[in-house]
Enzyme design. Sequence first.
Site, PDB file in Angstrom:
ATOM      1  CB  VAL A  32     -75.526 -27.184 -72.207  1.00 32.61           C
ATOM      2  CG1 VAL A  32     -76.506 -26.035 -72.336  1.00 32.61           C
ATOM      3  CG2 VAL A  32     -74.224 -26.742 -71.578  1.00 32.61           C
ATOM      4  CB  SER A  55     -94.532  -5.820 -80.616  1.00 33.69           C
ATOM      5  OG  SER A  55     -93.815  -7.006 -80.390  1.00 33.69           O
ATOM      6  CE  LYS A  89     -96.531  -9.708 -79.669  1.00 30.23           C
ATOM      7  NZ  LYS A  89     -96.528  -8.308 -80.082  1.00 30.23           N
TER       8      LYS A  89
HETATM    9  N1  LIG Z   1     -76.567 -33.370 -75.597  1.00 32.02           N
HETATM   10  C1  LIG Z   1     -77.108 -34.066 -74.611  1.00 32.02           C
HETATM   11  N2  LIG Z   1     -77.507 -35.310 -74.805  1.00 32.02           N
HETATM   12  C2  LIG Z   1     -78.055 -36.008 -73.820  1.00 32.02           C
HETATM   13  N3  LIG Z   1     -78.242 -35.568 -72.577  1.00 32.02           N
HETATM   14  C3  LIG Z   1     -77.831 -34.353 -72.318  1.00 32.02           C
HETATM   15  C4  LIG Z   1     -77.262 -33.529 -73.302  1.00 32.02           C
HETATM   16  N4  LIG Z   1     -76.950 -32.360 -72.759  1.00 32.02           N
HETATM   17  C5  LIG Z   1     -77.334 -32.437 -71.463  1.00 32.02           C
HETATM   18  N5  LIG Z   1     -77.853 -33.630 -71.186  1.00 32.02           N
HETATM   19  C6  LIG Z   1     -78.364 -34.062 -69.890  1.00 32.02           C
HETATM   20  O1  LIG Z   1     -78.753 -32.936 -69.133  1.00 32.02           O
HETATM   21  C7  LIG Z   1     -78.516 -33.128 -67.757  1.00 32.02           C
HETATM   22  C8  LIG Z   1     -77.794 -31.970 -67.189  1.00 32.02           C
HETATM   23  O2  LIG Z   1     -76.494 -31.894 -67.725  1.00 32.02           O
HETATM   24  P1  LIG Z   1     -75.196 -31.580 -66.876  1.00 32.02           P
HETATM   25  O3  LIG Z   1     -75.400 -31.872 -65.441  1.00 32.02           O
HETATM   26  O4  LIG Z   1     -74.038 -32.197 -67.530  1.00 32.02           O
HETATM   27  O5  LIG Z   1     -75.159 -30.024 -67.041  1.00 32.02           O
HETATM   28  P2  LIG Z   1     -73.989 -29.016 -66.868  1.00 32.02           P
HETATM   29  O6  LIG Z   1     -73.675 -28.437 -68.181  1.00 32.02           O
HETATM   30  O7  LIG Z   1     -72.895 -29.637 -66.126  1.00 32.02           O
HETATM   31  O8  LIG Z   1     -74.672 -27.880 -66.022  1.00 32.02           O
HETATM   32  P3  LIG Z   1     -74.112 -26.989 -64.838  1.00 32.02           P
HETATM   33  O9  LIG Z   1     -73.437 -25.820 -65.471  1.00 32.02           O
HETATM   34  O10 LIG Z   1     -75.352 -26.559 -64.110  1.00 32.02           O
HETATM   35  O11 LIG Z   1     -73.208 -27.842 -64.038  1.00 32.02           O
HETATM   36  C9  LIG Z   1     -77.744 -34.426 -67.636  1.00 32.02           C
HETATM   37  O12 LIG Z   1     -78.589 -35.418 -67.200  1.00 32.02           O
HETATM   38  C10 LIG Z   1     -77.279 -34.694 -69.045  1.00 32.02           C
HETATM   39  O13 LIG Z   1     -77.167 -36.064 -69.314  1.00 32.02           O
END
Ligand SMILES: Nc1ncnc2c1ncn2[C@@H]1O[C@H](COP(=O)(O)OP(=O)(O)OP(=O)(O)O)[C@@H](O)[C@H]1O
Length: 804
Positions: free
Chosen positions: A385, A707, A750
């Site tokens: 995320v 369901s 589904k």
């Molecule tokens: N809101 C966002 N806008 C743009 N890119 C995003 C966004 N959220 C995530 N990404 C992209 O998603 C990819 C994965 O994110 P990231 O590695 O920061 O995850 P993380 O939260 O650290 O996950 P983990 O818990 O597995 O370490 C990255 O390339 C990041 O740039």
Amino acid sequence: MERGAADGGPGIEVVETPDLDEAIREREGRPLPQALPILPLKSTVTYPDTLTPLAVGQPRSMRLVNDVLSGERMLVMVASRDPEAEEPRPEELYDVGVAGVVARMLKVPDGTMRILVQGTQRVRIGDYVAEEPYLVARIEELPDVVEPSPELDALTRNVQNTFSSIIEGIPYLPEELQLAVANVDDPSALCHLIAGAMRISTAEKQELLEEVDVAKRLRRLSEILARELEVVQLGSKIQSQVQSEMEKGQREYFLREQLKAIQEELGEGDERQAEINDLRERIEQAAPPEHARKAADRELSRLERLPPAAAEYGVIRTYLEWMVELPWNEESDDNLDIANAREVLDADHYDLEKVKDRILEYLAVRKLKPDSPGPILCFVGPPGVGKTSLGKSIARALGRKFQRISVGGVRDEAEIRGHRRTYIGAMPGTIIRALRDAGSRNPVFMIDEIDKMGADFRGDPASAMLEVLDPAQNDTFRDHFLDLEFDLSDVLFIATANFLDPIPPPLQDRMEVIQLAGYTLDEKLHIAKRYLVPRQISENGLTPSQIEFADPALKAIADEYTREAGVRNLEREIGTVCRKIARDAAEGELDGKARISAKRARELLGPRRFFAEQRRRTKDPGVATGLAWTPVGGEVLFIEATSMPGSGNLTITGQLGDVMKESAQAALSWVRGHREQLAPDLPEDWFSNHDIHIHVPAGAVPKDGPSAGVAMATALASLISRKPVANDVAMTGEITLTGQVLPIGGVKEKSLAAQRAGIKRIIVPQRNEGDVGEIPEHEREGVEYVYVSELGEVLEQALDGTGR
Ligand SMILES: Nc1ncnc2c1ncn2[C@@H]1O[C@H](COP(=O)(O)OP(=O)(O)OP(=O)(O)O)[C@@H](O)[C@H]1O
Ligand SMILES: [Mg+2]
């Protein structure tokens, strides 16, 4: 008696018997006097037929000797039981002694005297007749008891042999003794000769003296000799070990000296000195604070005194290397331009307004109050995320170095805080290592997976982490290896975690928790369009003029090829598509612009990934694959059931509507009612002392409807029977409390979702058979429909142990 200066030099008076042999001969054959003066001996025992030199210093003993010399020259030598007693009283003396003739007397300048006494007979001491001015006692001769026998001969020979083995190992025994011993035939005299020469305890010597039976005496002596031989052998073994160690050390020393000479001859000079000079210079440059500086100087001077081959040398050098490489003074200037920061954050991330605001606030505070301690942020959210990438953005916005430290799976506090230097291969912990790598004392440190830190017998890494993250303590952080304080207060710490719960509460307290929820499909589309697609295009060497993703394509990729709250896999799949187009471009097969539609995306990405996930998810008992119908179409969902000790409560989570919750209740009631058939081993009261938790992972859209009843009942049945659900089967259907399976809506959607997910068997209510018939043939391809009208049939299909 003669007086005069003799060989002793000036001041030494010698009184000598004119003819000792004569004096002794005189004594022989004559009966012993009834009483004789008693000369106590200090920690020694003499024997008959030996010549004993004695030092006489006590006034009463000197008086005794003087008196004796002017008379018959005879006295009795008796050992004292207490070796410390200066003037022992009769009861402190042994009862058996040796009568003897004083052969010679010398007066020494210090006022004491030396005498030489020829022992004649063993005597038993009877009553003391005088104690003043010296002891006089009645005596009685104690002759040897000898009975010649082969055993006596054997004992004699044995003693002679053992003694000749010993004599070489005992430096205090003169070599002449060996010859003497070999030449003595008389067993009694042999005993006396050897016992007199050996340094054994007074008690043992006395024991040998008192034993009149010669055979017994020999036996006892041979025991003592055997013991001494063992000691001698052990001693020489130790000696030779010590010797070889010393020789090795000496050899090394010579080789090293030679090496040095050779190096000098070759003009290589003293490399070691060069190394030390280099380190000194680097300490100078690193300019560590006073306390560290002192430690460095101290170690450096120790290094100078050690030969490079010493193990210690390497340890100290490694230590100093670490020390000079640490950023004691290096720091970056913070960019506190808030508008710039906003721009950077927006450029990297879609939405996440709350987080961005918090970061801008932090910057504002820094700007107004530069030395306020920074917050410790903790981003909590599902994988992908953007937690890590946000951290990077923050570092970029501030103009700071970024370092990631993963503490997931760390159980040993030494990984965080290092090992003490006494440990072989010791190294600083991860914090100090990251600082060195950052090369700056105020980087952004991202502590990843702080919720996955463990603890075991090697110590609790969380408590070390606590110290690192506590602004009140982290200015004096001490790594075990470095054993010096390092100020971490300018580091901006950001921790990340997937879940908040496992983080120990004291750690949670230190941190400001910011939750990042998962993204909805819609948000994912935005993120993909604005960030992921442009990034993947350029990372794969393409330009926007060569490739374009249509929205339905992105939606299909997100929906069919990924199943995640974040966007990591989505980005990876977009990357896969870009890579394939890049290959076409490189091979010259790309004419114009590649327009990626949903269909093209599916062609490029091949069979969906989802099946693999299903396989993984349904590996453990308690997870069933259900099918849902949402406003945006059909969806495959996993229904998870777990149990924990409790009191019979049911918890249902996952953004579910009321109707869905009610079907969960019904499912549980039915399973409870069929406990005996489903899990005969389960105790009767199991349900009343366990809580059940049913979770339907949220996904993007809230779900409701009856369901999922069939899937919930299956998950519960699988849980209590410990049988995993077949991994190629999905199911839908409402249930009644009696286990009837009722028809549901959205069969077509589904079915499509299941087909897309690669599911082979779909369990549907009997009464929906007609709806299935209406699905066009090609949309039913590869899927088998199993019609059921009650739960028992569902379980037969789902828990049949196939499809594994
Ligand atoms: N809101 C966002 N806008 C743009 N890119 C995003 C966004 N959220 C995530 N990404 C992209 O998603 C990819 C994965 O994110 P990231 O590695 O920061 O995850 P993380 O939260 O650290 O996950 P983990 O818990 O597995 O370490 C990255 O390339 C990041 O740039
Ligand atoms: Mg991460």
